[in-house]
Design a protein around this motif. Structure first.
Motif, PDB file in Angstrom:
ATOM      1  N   LEU A 150       0.738  -1.164  -0.029  1.00 53.26           N
ATOM      2  CA  LEU A 150      -0.048  -0.021   0.167  1.00 53.26           C
ATOM      3  C   LEU A 150       0.772   1.437  -0.163  1.00 53.26           C
ATOM      4  CD1 LEU A 150      -2.904   1.358   0.057  1.00 53.26           C
ATOM      5  CD2 LEU A 150      -2.371   1.238   2.856  1.00 53.26           C
ATOM      6  N   LYS A 151       1.662   1.404   0.893  1.00 56.65           N
ATOM      7  CA  LYS A 151       2.837   2.616   0.836  1.00 56.65           C
ATOM      8  C   LYS A 151       3.605   2.563  -0.430  1.00 56.65           C
ATOM      9  CE  LYS A 151       3.454   2.350   5.763  1.00 56.65           C
ATOM     10  NZ  LYS A 151       4.504   2.342   7.039  1.00 56.65           N
ATOM     11  N   GLU A 152       4.059   1.486  -1.029  1.00 54.24           N
ATOM     12  CA  GLU A 152       4.580   1.902  -2.158  1.00 54.24           C
ATOM     13  C   GLU A 152       3.980   2.186  -3.350  1.00 54.24           C
ATOM     14  OE1 GLU A 152       6.559  -2.006  -3.155  1.00 54.24           O
ATOM     15  OE2 GLU A 152       8.122  -1.697  -1.313  1.00 54.24           O
ATOM     16  N   VAL A 153       2.597   1.700  -3.400  1.00 58.19           N
ATOM     17  CA  VAL A 153       1.797   2.061  -4.556  1.00 58.19           C
ATOM     18  C   VAL A 153       1.275   3.473  -4.305  1.00 58.19           C
ATOM     19  CG1 VAL A 153       0.063   1.507  -5.957  1.00 58.19           C
ATOM     20  CG2 VAL A 153       1.261  -0.321  -5.338  1.00 58.19           C
ATOM     21  N   GLY A 154       0.852   3.776  -3.079  1.00 55.09           N
ATOM     22  CA  GLY A 154       0.087   4.782  -2.732  1.00 55.09           C
ATOM     23  C   GLY A 154       0.838   6.112  -2.715  1.00 55.09           C
ATOM     24  N   ASP A 186      -6.687   6.161   5.114  1.00 54.81           N
ATOM     25  CA  ASP A 186      -6.230   7.319   5.516  1.00 54.81           C
ATOM     26  C   ASP A 186      -5.501   7.479   6.841  1.00 54.81           C
ATOM     27  OD1 ASP A 186      -8.467   6.974   7.345  1.00 54.81           O
ATOM     28  OD2 ASP A 186      -9.490   8.383   6.837  1.00 54.81           O
ATOM     29  N   SER A 187      -5.661   6.205   7.660  1.00 56.01           N
ATOM     30  CA  SER A 187      -4.504   6.414   8.908  1.00 56.01           C
ATOM     31  C   SER A 187      -3.159   5.965   8.324  1.00 56.01           C
ATOM     32  CB  SER A 187      -5.076   5.568   9.796  1.00 56.01           C
ATOM     33  OG  SER A 187      -5.055   4.230   9.515  1.00 56.01           O
ATOM     34  N   ILE A 188      -2.884   5.470   7.236  1.00 55.57           N
ATOM     35  CA  ILE A 188      -1.600   4.997   6.756  1.00 55.57           C
ATOM     36  C   ILE A 188      -1.007   6.134   5.816  1.00 55.57           C
ATOM     37  CG2 ILE A 188      -0.384   3.274   5.505  1.00 55.57           C
ATOM     38  CD1 ILE A 188      -2.455   1.359   6.686  1.00 55.57           C
ATOM     39  N   LEU A 189      -1.864   6.405   4.560  1.00 57.07           N
ATOM     40  CA  LEU A 189      -1.286   7.264   3.772  1.00 57.07           C
ATOM     41  C   LEU A 189      -1.560   8.867   4.014  1.00 57.07           C
ATOM     42  CD1 LEU A 189      -2.327   5.539   0.442  1.00 57.07           C
ATOM     43  CD2 LEU A 189      -0.252   5.292   1.573  1.00 57.07           C
ATOM     44  N   THR A 190      -0.879   9.205   5.114  1.00 53.81           N
ATOM     45  CA  THR A 190      -1.357  10.530   5.708  1.00 53.81           C
ATOM     46  C   THR A 190      -0.885  11.767   4.949  1.00 53.81           C
ATOM     47  OG1 THR A 190       0.828  10.447   7.095  1.00 53.81           O
ATOM     48  CG2 THR A 190      -1.299   9.629   8.012  1.00 53.81           C
ATOM     49  N   GLU A 191       0.172  11.540   3.943  1.00 50.48           N
ATOM     50  CA  GLU A 191       0.407  12.617   3.052  1.00 50.48           C
ATOM     51  C   GLU A 191      -0.221  12.554   1.594  1.00 50.48           C
ATOM     52  OE1 GLU A 191       4.640  12.106   3.043  1.00 50.48           O
ATOM     53  OE2 GLU A 191       4.875  12.511   5.097  1.00 50.48           O
TER      54      GLU A 191
END
Length: 392
Positions: A150-154, A186-191
């Protein structure tokens, strides 16, 4: 796949989709999920079609995490437009694990290609909650922990849409003990800008409206404090529920199948969460079929869009009313009838006799037609219920 995507109108023409069908799509969008596009609410479907048609087909990458695939299923159940029009002609769904034919290494290559060719321009749609405890123990994608994927793609996406309650705030996996540490996007991809579309499942046209708003105007729709688009979550179901009049009148179904339930009375006493649930289900039904939603088929709303209510509060537990004044009396559907004793019967007889006698005396004192004519000039010159005088 080419780098420069055609406009929606160009692609529709190449695909042989008629202009009429495209206008029908825009009409559906205006009704099911308003697309503002800097136009007034009175804009015609033709005007909306001109704006949407000029936009480049938005690239969409769809990732699955802890989900049941129900949100994808609701996308496949749209009838106007059907799934082919929706996926292949309006948006460019470049990656979707459930719908694509590729698997394994081919699927991973497709994901990488979709990201590289649309770097910083694609819309990431996330379905399912994200496990955060013991990374990799509960879920892996191509050998990598779900959280890492999720972080890499987001971070390479232009915007992110959390599709469904699980992706919005944890949903079913987060209920109870929550062993996986399930949480929302939204609690992970905060930026990154994240749009939450809670629902189990959400209305698919809400997703299409958000994506087209971004594709045509380069911005996301107005959001509330929970990152939900206001056009779909700005009111509670109770505000436009077809059973609202029964709530206001104090008419409540008490059991499934009782007289009130059969007559369509309010379901609040059966645990309906409509008064505290922000969603547009009462006015935008699923599959474009009237009454295809829980209350429409006689089932209480479970509050699936609300964190802390859905999957946490028992279905038949009555929700606490907020900002709504219930009727003073909540009558039973079948009021028990007791026996009438002789004294009570005598009192009723006496009261009825007194009322009958008073009515008889009053009728004897009423003026005759001739008396009315003599005092007011005409039998038709009388007082109306609204206080005015004159003929009928």
């Amino acid at each position: 796949m080419r780098n420069e995507k055609p406009t929606i109108s160009e692609h529709l023409k190449e695909a042989g989709v008629s202009r009429r069908n495209f206008i029908q799509l825009c009409t559906t969008l205006m009704i099911a999920a308003p697309v503002h596009l800097s136009l007034t609410r009175k804009a015609s479907a033709w005007e909306v079609a001109k704006v949407v048609g000029k936009a480049k087909r938005p690239s969409v990458v769809w990732l699955h995490f802890q989900d049941c695939t129900g949100c994808s299923e609701t996308l496949l159940r749209t009838s106007r437009p059907d799934v082919a029009d929706l996926i292949l002609n309006v948006i460019s769904l470049d990656y979707h694990e459930t719908l694509m034919a590729a698997s394994g290494y081919q699927a991973e290559a497709a994901l990488k290609q979709a990201i590289d060719e649309n770097l910083g321009k694609f819309v990431l749609v996330v379905e399912g909650s994200i496990p955060t405890k013991d990374q990799g123990q509960y879920m892996k994608l191509a050998g990598r922990p779900a959280l890492q994927v999720l972080k890499e793609v987001g971070q390479k996406a232009a915007a992110v849409v959390a599709m469904g309650s699980c992706a919005s705030w944890g949903g079913v996996p987060s209920a109870g003990a929550n062993p996986t540490g399930a949480t929302g996007v939204d609690s992970i991809l905060t930026e990154k800008p994240v749009v939450n579309l809670p629902g189990c499942p959400p209305n698919p046209y809400n997703l299409l409206a958000v994506v087209l708003e971004y594709a045509t105007m380069g911005r996301l729709p107005a959001l509330d404090e929970k990152n939900r688009p206001k056009f779909a979550y700005d009111r509670v179901i109770h505000d436009h529920c077809p059973r609202r009049a029964h709530f206001d009148a104090g008419r409540f179904a008490r059991e499934f199948g009782d007289e009130g339930h059969r007559q369509g009375w309010c379901l609040y006493r059966l645990g309906c969460k409509g008064p505290v649930t922000h969603a547009a289900c009462s006015t935008r039904h699923f599959n474009e079929v009237p009454d295809v939603w829980p209350i429409g088929i006689g089932s209480p709303c479970v509050g699936c869009t609300e964190k802390g209510i859905a999957f946490n509060m028992p279905i038949f537990q009555t929700a606490e009313l907020r900002g709504i004044t219930p009727p003073e009396a909540l009558p039973l559907i079948n009021t028990p009838i007791g026996k009438v004793g002789p004294i009570a019967a005598g009192m009723v007889g006496a009261i009825a006799g007194g009322i009958g006698g008073a009515a008889l005396m009053a009728s004897r004192r009423l003026p005759t037609g001739k008396e009315v004519s003599a005092t007011k000039g005409s039998p038709d010159d009388h007082t109306k219920p609204d206080g005015k005088t004159g003929g009928d």
